[in-house]
Design a protein around this motif. Sequence first.
Motif, PDB file in Angstrom:
ATOM      1  N   UNK A  60       0.459  -1.230   0.005  1.00  8.01           N
ATOM      2  CA  UNK A  60      -0.108  -0.355   0.010  1.00  8.01           C
ATOM      3  C   UNK A  60       0.775   1.448   0.155  1.00  8.01           C
ATOM      4  N   UNK A  61       1.638   1.382   0.397  1.00  3.54           N
ATOM      5  CA  UNK A  61       2.543   2.534   0.716  1.00  3.54           C
ATOM      6  C   UNK A  61       3.629   2.359  -0.093  1.00  3.54           C
ATOM      7  N   UNK A  62       4.529   1.298  -0.989  1.00  2.00           N
ATOM      8  CA  UNK A  62       4.828   1.630  -2.156  1.00  2.00           C
ATOM      9  C   UNK A  62       3.358   2.251  -3.478  1.00  2.00           C
ATOM     10  N   UNK A  63       2.177   1.699  -3.653  1.00  3.52           N
ATOM     11  CA  UNK A  63       1.690   2.386  -4.731  1.00  3.52           C
ATOM     12  C   UNK A  63       1.683   3.813  -4.508  1.00  3.52           C
ATOM     13  N   UNK A  64       1.315   4.323  -3.017  1.00  2.00           N
ATOM     14  CA  UNK A  64       0.959   5.488  -2.660  1.00  2.00           C
ATOM     15  C   UNK A  64       2.569   6.796  -3.486  1.00  2.00           C
ATOM     16  N   UNK A  65       3.250   6.390  -3.018  1.00  2.00           N
ATOM     17  CA  UNK A  65       4.589   6.611  -3.309  1.00  2.00           C
ATOM     18  C   UNK A  65       4.918   7.015  -4.768  1.00  2.00           C
ATOM     19  N   UNK A  66       4.595   5.908  -5.415  1.00  2.00           N
ATOM     20  CA  UNK A  66       4.533   5.560  -6.765  1.00  2.00           C
ATOM     21  C   UNK A  66       3.919   6.704  -7.199  1.00  2.00           C
ATOM     22  N   UNK A  67       2.519   6.796  -6.955  1.00  2.00           N
ATOM     23  CA  UNK A  67       1.468   7.802  -7.627  1.00  2.00           C
ATOM     24  C   UNK A  67       1.334   6.758  -8.340  1.00  2.00           C
ATOM     25  N   UNK A 138       1.678  -3.796  13.917  1.00  4.34           N
ATOM     26  CA  UNK A 138       3.189  -3.320  14.509  1.00  4.34           C
ATOM     27  C   UNK A 138       3.100  -1.861  12.793  1.00  4.34           C
ATOM     28  N   UNK A 139       3.770  -2.297  12.572  1.00  6.51           N
ATOM     29  CA  UNK A 139       4.004  -0.868  11.497  1.00  6.51           C
ATOM     30  C   UNK A 139       5.584  -0.983  10.695  1.00  6.51           C
ATOM     31  N   UNK A 140       5.693  -1.027   9.687  1.00 10.57           N
ATOM     32  CA  UNK A 140       7.199  -0.602   9.272  1.00 10.57           C
ATOM     33  C   UNK A 140       7.684   0.653   8.446  1.00 10.57           C
ATOM     34  N   UNK A 141       8.786   0.398   8.945  1.00 10.15           N
ATOM     35  CA  UNK A 141       9.692   1.844   8.702  1.00 10.15           C
ATOM     36  C   UNK A 141      10.834   1.327   7.283  1.00 10.15           C
ATOM     37  N   UNK A 142      10.360   1.577   6.042  1.00 12.76           N
ATOM     38  CA  UNK A 142      11.790   1.121   4.972  1.00 12.76           C
ATOM     39  C   UNK A 142      12.804   3.257   4.968  1.00 12.76           C
ATOM     40  N   UNK A 143      13.396   2.368   4.523  1.00  5.08           N
ATOM     41  CA  UNK A 143      15.037   3.343   4.823  1.00  5.08           C
ATOM     42  C   UNK A 143      15.512   2.726   3.606  1.00  5.08           C
ATOM     43  N   UNK A 144      16.360   3.867   3.199  1.00  2.00           N
ATOM     44  CA  UNK A 144      16.007   5.147   2.810  1.00  2.00           C
ATOM     45  C   UNK A 144      14.672   5.650   2.672  1.00  2.00           C
ATOM     46  N   UNK A 145      13.905   6.686   2.636  1.00  5.27           N
ATOM     47  CA  UNK A 145      12.265   6.496   3.199  1.00  5.27           C
ATOM     48  C   UNK A 145      12.233   7.731   0.710  1.00  5.27           C
ATOM     49  N   UNK A 146      13.246   8.643   0.123  1.00  6.54           N
ATOM     50  CA  UNK A 146      13.427   8.612  -1.192  1.00  6.54           C
ATOM     51  C   UNK A 146      14.263   6.653  -1.743  1.00  6.54           C
ATOM     52  N   UNK A 147      13.764   6.748  -3.434  1.00  6.68           N
ATOM     53  CA  UNK A 147      13.291   5.436  -3.825  1.00  6.68           C
ATOM     54  C   UNK A 147      13.419   5.684  -4.910  1.00  6.68           C
ATOM     55  N   UNK A 150      11.621   2.214  -9.849  1.00  3.64           N
ATOM     56  CA  UNK A 150      12.212   0.658  -9.987  1.00  3.64           C
ATOM     57  C   UNK A 150      12.250  -0.059  -8.938  1.00  3.64           C
ATOM     58  N   UNK A 151      12.983   0.542  -8.286  1.00  2.47           N
ATOM     59  CA  UNK A 151      13.673  -0.367  -6.519  1.00  2.47           C
ATOM     60  C   UNK A 151      12.627  -0.439  -6.030  1.00  2.47           C
ATOM     61  N   UNK A 152      11.334   0.382  -6.266  1.00  2.00           N
ATOM     62  CA  UNK A 152       9.940   0.379  -4.649  1.00  2.00           C
ATOM     63  C   UNK A 152       9.131  -0.906  -5.494  1.00  2.00           C
ATOM     64  N   UNK A 153       9.254  -0.935  -7.029  1.00  7.64           N
ATOM     65  CA  UNK A 153       8.909  -2.115  -7.490  1.00  7.64           C
ATOM     66  C   UNK A 153       9.465  -3.225  -7.245  1.00  7.64           C
ATOM     67  N   UNK A 154      10.207  -3.671  -7.938  1.00  9.26           N
ATOM     68  CA  UNK A 154      11.546  -5.165  -7.082  1.00  9.26           C
ATOM     69  C   UNK A 154      11.261  -4.813  -5.559  1.00  9.26           C
TER      70      UNK A 154
END
Length: 219
Positions: A60-67, A138-147, A150-154
């Motif tokens: 969900x969060x990567x789709x949001x970040x990828x727009x 529980x929640x998650x934290x992805x770092x780095x937050x700016x990716x 293509x990296x978010x996809x994989x």
Amino acid sequence: MIGRAILAGMHSVSEPFLPSFILQFLLPAPDRPQRTPVAIRAEGELPEYAQIWIWDMLYARQLYAMAEGPLAAELRETLEIWAVNMSSKVFQPRDHVRSKGHLQLSDDLEWVVDADAEQVAQSVRVEVEGRGGAGDLPRIRVSPDILPNETRFWLVLALAQYFIDENDLFARELPIHVLAFRKYHADIHRPDTPEAAEEAPFYAIQKALEYFQSAGHAR
């Protein structure tokens, strides 16, 4: 009930680690430029039944970040086509399904056991944060937050494939969750909205629970 079970698992994690996953994305080999080599390492222990919730949040969060770009659309299409195909095989024996190659999300994803540091193009940490207030999931934290997208996809595909390979329960549940995401995005909020980033994982959990309860009564 699901939330309390996941929290119980999170609180059982031994010190000093909260569960986290380090994914290293390597440069493709010159003779296989279309492949995406990935090495993954787990730190700490995540209960098997919590893996689907962690992945739901990541998706969900990567789709949001990828727009709503082309890679976001490709990610959704890749997972949804796989999920539609797998939905009829949910209750088939896992060994049979695996032997037919149905549990492979992408032919372009390539696991690497020992990553050469000089070949690492991007390293990403997905950390589970399970120590909130009473009743918190529980929640998650992805770092780095700016990716890069293509990296978010994989990242989404690689962590899903890792859990599929490790856990038959995750492999059984994932297609139902992906299809629940598709319905949420079509009927309620688009994937590039903050509402979807927050609400879609809860929706997927609920719809999957309803599906398996209904299937259990019918079997």
